[in-house]
Write a protein that holds these residues in place. Structure first.
Motif, PDB file in Angstrom:
ATOM      1  N   GLY A 307       7.224   2.010  -0.984  1.00 32.54           N
ATOM      2  CA  GLY A 307       7.187   3.288  -0.298  1.00 32.54           C
ATOM      3  C   GLY A 307       5.958   3.484   0.562  1.00 32.54           C
ATOM      4  O   GLY A 307       5.748   4.563   1.135  1.00 32.54           O
ATOM      5  N   GLU A 308       5.141   2.438   0.684  1.00 36.91           N
ATOM      6  CA  GLU A 308       3.907   2.502   1.476  1.00 36.91           C
ATOM      7  C   GLU A 308       4.207   2.051   2.907  1.00 36.91           C
ATOM      8  O   GLU A 308       3.646   1.083   3.413  1.00 36.91           O
ATOM      9  N   THR A 309       5.113   2.780   3.554  1.00 39.27           N
ATOM     10  CA  THR A 309       5.603   2.338   4.859  1.00 39.27           C
ATOM     11  C   THR A 309       4.558   2.491   5.964  1.00 39.27           C
ATOM     12  O   THR A 309       4.576   1.734   6.930  1.00 39.27           O
ATOM     13  N   ASP A 310       3.676   3.464   5.832  1.00 39.91           N
ATOM     14  CA  ASP A 310       2.658   3.655   6.883  1.00 39.91           C
ATOM     15  C   ASP A 310       1.746   2.437   6.986  1.00 39.91           C
ATOM     16  O   ASP A 310       1.529   1.898   8.077  1.00 39.91           O
ATOM     17  N   ILE A 311       1.220   1.996   5.853  1.00 42.06           N
ATOM     18  CA  ILE A 311       0.325   0.838   5.880  1.00 42.06           C
ATOM     19  C   ILE A 311       1.126  -0.430   6.182  1.00 42.06           C
ATOM     20  O   ILE A 311       0.634  -1.360   6.824  1.00 42.06           O
ATOM     21  N   GLY A 312       2.405  -0.455   5.752  1.00 45.29           N
ATOM     22  CA  GLY A 312       3.261  -1.583   6.101  1.00 45.29           C
ATOM     23  C   GLY A 312       3.476  -1.703   7.592  1.00 45.29           C
ATOM     24  O   GLY A 312       3.413  -2.796   8.164  1.00 45.29           O
ATOM     25  N   ASP A 313       3.689  -0.565   8.254  1.00 44.74           N
ATOM     26  CA  ASP A 313       3.865  -0.573   9.702  1.00 44.74           C
ATOM     27  C   ASP A 313       2.570  -0.978  10.409  1.00 44.74           C
ATOM     28  O   ASP A 313       2.598  -1.691  11.426  1.00 44.74           O
ATOM     29  N   GLN A 314       1.432  -0.526   9.885  1.00 46.01           N
ATOM     30  CA  GLN A 314       0.152  -0.934  10.465  1.00 46.01           C
ATOM     31  C   GLN A 314      -0.035  -2.448  10.359  1.00 46.01           C
ATOM     32  O   GLN A 314      -0.537  -3.094  11.283  1.00 46.01           O
ATOM     33  N   LEU A 315       0.394  -2.999   9.226  1.00 46.81           N
ATOM     34  CA  LEU A 315       0.262  -4.443   9.029  1.00 46.81           C
ATOM     35  C   LEU A 315       1.147  -5.207  10.011  1.00 46.81           C
ATOM     36  O   LEU A 315       0.719  -6.210  10.597  1.00 46.81           O
ATOM     37  N   LEU A 316       2.378  -4.728  10.231  1.00 42.67           N
ATOM     38  CA  LEU A 316       3.257  -5.409  11.174  1.00 42.67           C
ATOM     39  C   LEU A 316       2.698  -5.325  12.594  1.00 42.67           C
ATOM     40  O   LEU A 316       2.773  -6.291  13.358  1.00 42.67           O
ATOM     41  N   ARG A 317       2.116  -4.184  12.946  1.00 41.88           N
ATOM     42  CA  ARG A 317       1.504  -4.062  14.274  1.00 41.88           C
ATOM     43  C   ARG A 317       0.323  -5.012  14.425  1.00 41.88           C
ATOM     44  O   ARG A 317       0.097  -5.569  15.511  1.00 41.88           O
ATOM     45  N   ALA A 318      -0.420  -5.201  13.342  1.00 48.65           N
ATOM     46  CA  ALA A 318      -1.533  -6.159  13.387  1.00 48.65           C
ATOM     47  C   ALA A 318      -1.006  -7.570  13.622  1.00 48.65           C
ATOM     48  O   ALA A 318      -1.580  -8.344  14.401  1.00 48.65           O
TER      49      ALA A 318
END
Length: 352
Positions: A307-318
């Motif tokens: 459920g930690e989608t915000d940090i997951g999305d940040q990781l994919l952008r990185a």
């Protein structure tokens, strides 16, 4: 502080290189987010462990793993020392079956700066939902007779419960994405199981009038993955068909080294398991050239599962930024080492 207890199984070959790399990224994510903590417990279960103990994991291995929030797996297999049917069935598939990880999901998409194997790739962003507990990979069957008379019988098992489960997951996923589900079938050649699959797909699709549906025979679907992958959103497939399609998906992205996967337990009784698509690649072990992106993207899928989608999305952008900058390993046209790619992803994550 939200804490996740994760069982780490680096396994064989480059798994021992890319799992530590991904853990470094997740530890950096802790600092970026501020309210997360990942506690990793490493287990040495591997082909080397088998040589010493004559088993891929100890007798109480499953009892140990069931208490974790997730399992983070690297790669299993070294056929030069342990046959694949032993290493996979005693560890990887053993975990999948006992922990009721009935769904396998694997995304594939284009990245700016990543050279696809396709001559003219259009933007594609698809995900395969693979039934992960039965189908063509059932254990039902056997052999009789010997020599030239020997016969091998392998039964494919398709239950309505298992088939519906995978299809319902696919429709729920499509509701969050492009609202389209493609069913992989072969009812023109496989007499019993695939017409059954088609009937269940029709029944499951009825409550979702807003979702566009289509059926493709697996041979035509495999060809379309190469010729027009941009037309697909969510594909639902049997165990074998999903396995094949997802390797094609990894290939058209540019390398199997970047492809992630998740084995999902949907009833909450046991942990889910996250692993990259690639194998142990014994030919490049110790050279610091293994691509860590598959394992790191897999970490993103684990974050989403929590459920930690915000940090997951940040990781994919990185990951996207690092690919755009060309800080990549040799398999996708770069010169960077495993650790250099990892360091750059951490750098971009901190900037975000």
């Amino acid at each position: 502080m939200k804490t996740y207890d994760i069982a780490s199984i680096p396994g064989d070959g480059i798994g021992k290189e890319v799992v530590p790399a991904a853990i470094r990224v997740l530890q950096a994510a802790e600092n970026v987010h501020g309210g997360l903590e990942f506690k990793f417990t490493e287990f040495p279960w591997s082909s080397e462990y088998y040589l010493e103990h004559n088993q891929m994991m100890p007798d109480d291995g499953l009892d140990t793993l069931k208490n974790f929030d997730a399992i983070f797996l690297g790669a299993i297999g070294n056929p030069e020392i342990v046959p694949d049917h032993i290493s996979l069935w005693e560890l990887l598939i053993n975990i999948r079956r006992h922990f009721e990880q009935v769904i396998n999901i694997r995304p594939a998409r284009t990245f700016e700066g990543l050279s696809s194997k396709l001559a003219n790739p259009k933007d594609f962003d698809l995900i395969v939902v693979r039934e992960n507990s039965e189908g063509e990979y059932s254990e039902v069957g056997g052999t009789i007779y010997q020599g030239e008379d020997k016969i091998a019988i392998q039964n494919a098992i398709f239950s309505r419960k298992g088939t519906e489960r995978a299809m319902n997951y696919a429709f729920a996923l499509a509701n969050q994405r492009g609202k389209k589900v493609t069913s992989a079938t072969k009812s023109n050649g496989i007499y019993h199981s695939m017409p059954f699959w088609d009937d269940v797909f029709k029944d499951v699709s009825n409550p979702f009038p807003e979702i566009q549906t289509e059926q493709f025979h697996i041979d035509a679907l495999a060809a379309s993955f190469v010729t027009q992958p941009e037309r697909f959103d969510v594909i639902v497939a049997s165990n074998l068909f999903g396995d094949i399609l997802t390797d094609i998906g990894a290939a058209i992205m540019g390398s199997v080294g970047i492809a992630p996967a998740a084995n999902i337990n949907i009833n909450g009784k046991y942990p889910s398991m996250f692993e990259p698509v690639h194998g142990s690649a014994p030919d490049i072990v110790g050279k610091d050239i293994a691509n860590p992106i598959g394992q790191i993207w897999t970490a993103k899928m684990m974050l989403d599962h929590f459920g930690e989608t915000d940090i997951g999305d940040q990781l994919l952008r990185a990951i996207e930024t690092v690919i755009q900058k060309g800080v990549v390993t040799k398999d996708i046209g770069g010169k960077a080492t495993t650790n250099e790619v990892t360091d750059e992803i951490i750098k971009q994550l901190r900037r975000a």
